[in-house]
Design a protein around this motif. Structure first.
Motif: not given
Length: 288
Positions: A20-23, A58, A105-109, A136
């Motif tokens: 997923e991606e978020d800010e 997220f 900008a964030l990414k979560r696995e 990050s």
């Protein structure tokens, strides 16, 4: 127990991942400061976000049709459909590699990393571990292992079992009383977009799940303990935090968070205790 739950079939889902991606926006950080009534400035663009506050990002935005009776989504994540309707926070392990900054900008696995069936005093328990890795622009920032336990419904007229645990050491130098009033719990549910009804729907919590009142979120007490540690050690950043849930907390009375430095200040031991003084949460923490 094993005849009722296809544990081997469920374990085939281990390794399932979603990305997923978020800010890292600033707005929800105001909500956290308000929910915990913190005398603390909200970080501005480019400034570090305090440890634990990543939980305002997220969110799970499951549509209404995907929600169970408890308000939580039954699909859309990495956890397969399980035969138990009730779920509770069992603990977490957090590793902080570097802070998130407002505006990142964030990414979560998220990965399903374990699923185990056990027998408890109230019947079968399904323990589920999800590992979340948040990135990050500077690389891997946070690794979070989240532990959840699923269990059977409470029979009509019965109360949910509340385990009694040991008491923490006496004379701890860090201590604070927390009053988990319904408004604070609702605010925390709102800012983390947590629809679990045990935290804000008193009739559901008491009549359907057999609790004596609203249940304090595990991550709510988790944040209280993180904040206790950083308020008492303002010169060192938190590197890791591991919390195990031993008993639930409720809005029926204040609870205590307490702790002490260990290993010459390189770490800390922390506890949250029930109004009766027994351990509800226990924590091991390391400073950087």
């Amino acid at each position: 127990m094993s005849a009722e739950v296809d544990i081997d079939g469920l374990r085939k889902n281990i390794g399932t991942k979603i990305v997923e991606e978020d800010e890292a926006t600033r707005a929800p950080l105001f909500g956290l400061v308000a929910a915990f009534d913190r005398d603390e400035a909200v970080p501005t663009k480019g400034e570090a976000i305090p440890p634990g506050w990543h939980l305002v990002y997220f969110h799970s935005f499951g549509r209404k049709a995907t929600l169970g009776d408890d308000g939580l989504p039954t699909s859309g994540g990495v956890v397969p459909k399980v035969p138990f309707p009730r779920r509770m926070y069992a603990g977490t392990s957090l590793a902080f590699h570097h802070p998130l900054l407002v505006g990142d900008a964030l990414k979560r696995e998220t990965e399903l990393t374990d699923l185990t069936l056990r027998s408890g005093s109230t019947g079968p328990l399904l323990f589920v571990t999800q590992t979340r890795r948040i990135f990050s622009p500077r690389g891997l920032a946070i690794v979070e292992e989240s532990y959840t336990v699923f269990r059977d419904a409470v029979k009509p007229g019965e109360l949910s079992g509340i385990p009694k645990r040991s008491i923490p050491p006496a004379g701890l130098p860090w201590a604070r009383q927390i009053d988990p009033d319904p408004v604070s719990l609702f605010r925390y549910s709102a800012v983390t977009f947590n629809p679990h009804r045990i935290h804000y729907d008193r009739s559901y919590a008491m009549d359907s799940e057999g609790y004596p009142g609203l249940v304090v979120h595990g991550p709510y007490s988790q944040q209280c303990l993180i904040d206790l540690a950083r308020d008492n050690n303002t010169t060192r950043a938190i590197a890791s935090f591991t919390q195990r849930a031993r008993a639930p907390l409720f809005d029926t009375g204040p609870f205590e968070v307490m702790g002490r430095p260990v290993d010459g200040g390189a770490g800390a031991e922390l506890w949250a205790t029930t109004p009766a003084g027994t351990v509800a949460m226990e924590v091991k923490l390391r400073f950087r």
